[in-house]
Design an enzyme around this catalytic site. Structure first.
Site, short mmCIF file in Angstrom:
data_model
loop_
_atom_site.label_atom_id
_atom_site.label_comp_id
_atom_site.label_asym_id
_atom_site.label_seq_id
_atom_site.Cartn_x
_atom_site.Cartn_y
_atom_site.Cartn_z
N SER A 252 -22.20 115.43 -48.37
CA SER A 252 -21.43 116.26 -47.44
C SER A 252 -21.78 117.74 -47.46
O SER A 252 -21.32 118.50 -46.60
CB SER A 252 -19.93 116.09 -47.69
OG SER A 252 -19.51 114.82 -47.26
N LYS B 48 -22.97 119.21 -44.14
CA LYS B 48 -22.14 119.68 -43.03
C LYS B 48 -22.41 121.14 -42.68
O LYS B 48 -22.42 121.52 -41.52
CB LYS B 48 -20.67 119.42 -43.33
CG LYS B 48 -20.30 117.93 -43.36
CD LYS B 48 -18.87 117.70 -43.78
CE LYS B 48 -18.44 116.25 -43.60
NZ LYS B 48 -19.18 115.29 -44.42
N TYR C 251 -9.87 116.21 -43.08
CA TYR C 251 -11.30 116.02 -43.35
C TYR C 251 -11.78 114.77 -42.61
O TYR C 251 -11.30 113.67 -42.85
CB TYR C 251 -11.52 115.86 -44.85
CG TYR C 251 -12.97 116.01 -45.26
CD1 TYR C 251 -13.49 117.27 -45.51
CD2 TYR C 251 -13.79 114.90 -45.39
CE1 TYR C 251 -14.82 117.41 -45.90
CE2 TYR C 251 -15.12 115.04 -45.77
CZ TYR C 251 -15.62 116.29 -46.03
OH TYR C 251 -16.94 116.44 -46.40
N ASN D 13 -15.35 112.91 -41.27
CA ASN D 13 -16.80 112.91 -41.34
C ASN D 13 -17.48 112.84 -39.98
O ASN D 13 -18.50 113.49 -39.74
CB ASN D 13 -17.27 111.76 -42.24
CG ASN D 13 -16.98 112.03 -43.70
OD1 ASN D 13 -17.63 112.83 -44.34
ND2 ASN D 13 -15.95 111.36 -44.23
N HIS E 57 -18.80 123.80 -51.03
CA HIS E 57 -18.66 122.43 -50.54
C HIS E 57 -19.25 121.49 -51.57
O HIS E 57 -20.18 121.84 -52.29
CB HIS E 57 -19.36 122.23 -49.20
CG HIS E 57 -18.66 121.22 -48.32
ND1 HIS E 57 -18.67 119.87 -48.57
CD2 HIS E 57 -17.92 121.39 -47.20
CE1 HIS E 57 -17.98 119.25 -47.63
NE2 HIS E 57 -17.50 120.15 -46.79
N ASP F 276 -17.66 105.07 -48.03
CA ASP F 276 -17.87 106.45 -48.47
C ASP F 276 -17.93 106.48 -50.00
O ASP F 276 -17.87 105.46 -50.67
CB ASP F 276 -16.74 107.32 -47.93
CG ASP F 276 -17.03 108.80 -48.01
OD1 ASP F 276 -18.15 109.14 -48.43
OD2 ASP F 276 -16.15 109.60 -47.65
#
Length: 529
Positions: free
Chosen positions: A66, A69, A157, A159, A292, A493
């Protein structure tokens, strides 16, 4: 050795870095620390592949997950000065949505109101180790009919917000997202080995992610997801060092990518938002930090940047230890501050119990824990600091009791999500007829997806079915009268989306419906068939 790399700082960093392999044991890892654009620490240890005895080095390709992102949003900003030009493209990607669509900035700031597609995939019966590619993703996203909240009003949150961004950029430019990353980010920054590693089964240099523990042993993690703008970045420690040096070198440049990525973000009511353009905004040790994490089964990473100190930390593990904790410990060492300050706490005894959040139908359990209480509500438990018998809080949540005419409720404030919820205390005494729970329940919102509840030898089990197959049956855990949780021990995930709350509804003694949800995918009604 630079002037900024003083002897005390060197000693603190050496001690903190040398402690990482023992504190966070696993096959291998890497860490970098940069100050004022200079590399203070660049270190790898262990193995990228223990079976083939490939060492973990600063040039090892790593699945950044992630952390992708922010690079997706950087590409967006590099190509479009005003991302809202693409709002109509977002609307076109949600053909069945029955209400106004989120805009491109809502996606970039995790304010879209969409339910997370990996969580929803579990409701559609996705096998936990099954293949999940473009076709499966499109089917789940295309089926969206309603939102969890109105775009811009809150945070969740999600994805596929970033998958949608990358898909739209591909369609608009006629170029692959891999090529867009290369030309907008990798080439200008000098990330020489970075790639879009969309397929999660393997890395081209043989690096493997592992799951397990020292006690049970480590084994290669099985992943069959295809990622794009949500989590597809493959990069080495040296690539991430190049990113951090680029950030420092362009810090004063008006309109630089990272300055645009870290510009203040608000909700629609003007309240500051803690997340924007693929980056979390927070404070650590009294400093403003952008950061992050990244995670998949077998992989954990975390990067953070303290602009006021011109300081960056990057941590990578090819196992499932807490990289975010490791990066915080390294940051504390770099700043010369204690990692865990002393706190005086008081058990919030009046808050202990099981609740249902009225707005979302999600369960919230507050239990005793050392130093305060444990709140089970999100994907992972939150440790609350007890301030009194009726109040407890953590960095992202405040829970306080309030007296009402029909009993005791609690208020849960989540400033980072721009919302406050009412927690209604549940009746935890036994007494309902659990045989009435058994049956099949169907959700119109999810293309007639179903949850099946069965009594197997007097024990309640449940499982989801839908367009992606039949999920496994799991033993349900009773929390309170007609409130159960269906555990999701694994998912597509990096971790399960959290326990699914099943709140059964009755007319008289007959069960007629069940309200299903988790924090990533809330408030879905299933009617009894």
């Amino acid at each position: 050795m630079s002037d900024s790399f003083s002897a005390p700082l060197a000693a603190r960093l050496e001690a903190a870095v040398s402690a990482l392999p023992a504190r966070f044991p696993g096959p291998g890892g890497a860490v970098a620390v940069l100050k004022d654009g200079e590399v203070l620490v660049r270190h790898g240890w262990g193995y990228a592949n223990v079976e083939r005895r490939i060492p973990f080095t600063p040039s090892t390709l790593f699945r950044m997950c992630s952390i992708t992102k922010q690079f997706t949003c950087a590409t967006l900003l590099d190509l479009y000065d005003d991302p809202s030009e693409l709002d109509a493209d977002v609307d076109a990607r949600l053909p069945q949505l029955d209400e106004p669509s989120p805009g491109m900035l809502h996606l970039a700031h995790n304010q879209s109101g969409l339910r997370d597609y990996w969580a929803v995939a579990m409701l559609h019966g996705a096998p936990i180790e099954g293949y999940f590619g473009d076709r499966e993703a499109r089917r789940v996203i295309d089926g969206t009919r309603t939102l969890q909240f109105q775009p811009g009003t809150s945070y969740s949150y999600v994805n596929q917000n970033f998958r949608l961004i990358s898909d739209i950029l591909q369609d608009r430019t006629g170029r692959s997202f891999a090529e867009l990353l290369q030309t907008s980010i990798f080439n200008p920054v000098g990330m020489e080995r970075a790639i879009l590693a969309a397929e999660t089964r393997a890395m081209p240099d043989g690096t493997v992610g592992y799951e397990g523990t020292v006690e049970s042993g480590f084994r290669p993690a099985v992943n069959n997801i295809w990622w794009t703008g949500d989590a597809g970045l493959g990069a080495s420690l040296d690539d991430m060092i190049a990113w951090e040096r680029f950030i420092d070198a362009t810090r004063e440049a008006r309109g630089s990518l990272y300055r645009r990525l870290t510009m203040p973000v608000t909700f629609s009511n003007g309240q500051p938002a803690p997340y924007g353009f693929g980056l979390q905004r927070t404070t650590m040790f009294g400093r403003d930090v952008t950061m992050h994490g990244g995670a998949l089964r077998g992989w954990r990473s975390h990067r953070l940047h303290v602009a006021s100190e011109r300081l960056s930390v990057v941590v990578m593990f090819n196992h499932m230890n807490a990289a975010q904790v490791a990066s915080a410990q390294i940051l504390a060492a770099a700043l010369g501050v204690p990692y865990e300050p002393e706190r005086s706490t008081q058990p919030p005894t009046a808050l202990y119990g099981t609740y249902l959040e009225r707005e979302t139908g999600l369960s919230a359990r507050i239990e005793p824990a050392p130093g305060g209480a444990k709140l089970r509500y999100l994907m992972v438990p939150e440790l609350l600091e007890g301030l009194s018998a009726t109040r407890a809080e953590a960095g992202s949540v405040i829970v306080k009791a309030q007296e009402t005419a029909d009993g005791t409720e609690a208020v849960m404030e989540r400033p980072g999500e721009n919302r406050t919820g009412i927690l209604a205390r549940c009746d935890e005494t036994p007494g309902e007829d659990i045989a009435e729970l058994a049956g099949v329940y169907r959700c119109e919102e999810l293309d007639e997806a179903e949850v099946t509840i069965e009594l197997a030898g007097g024990v309640v089990y449940g499982g989801f079915s839908g367009i992606l197959g039949d999920g496994r049956m799991e033993m349900l855990q009773r929390l309170a009268k007609d409130v159960w949780v269906l555990p999701c021990p694994r998912a597509l995930d990096h971790t399960a989306p959290g326990d699914w709350t099943l709140a059964f509804e009755r007319q008289g003694s007959s069960v007629t419906a069940v309200r299903v949800g988790c924090w990533l995918a809330r408030d879905l009604m299933y009617q009894r068939v």
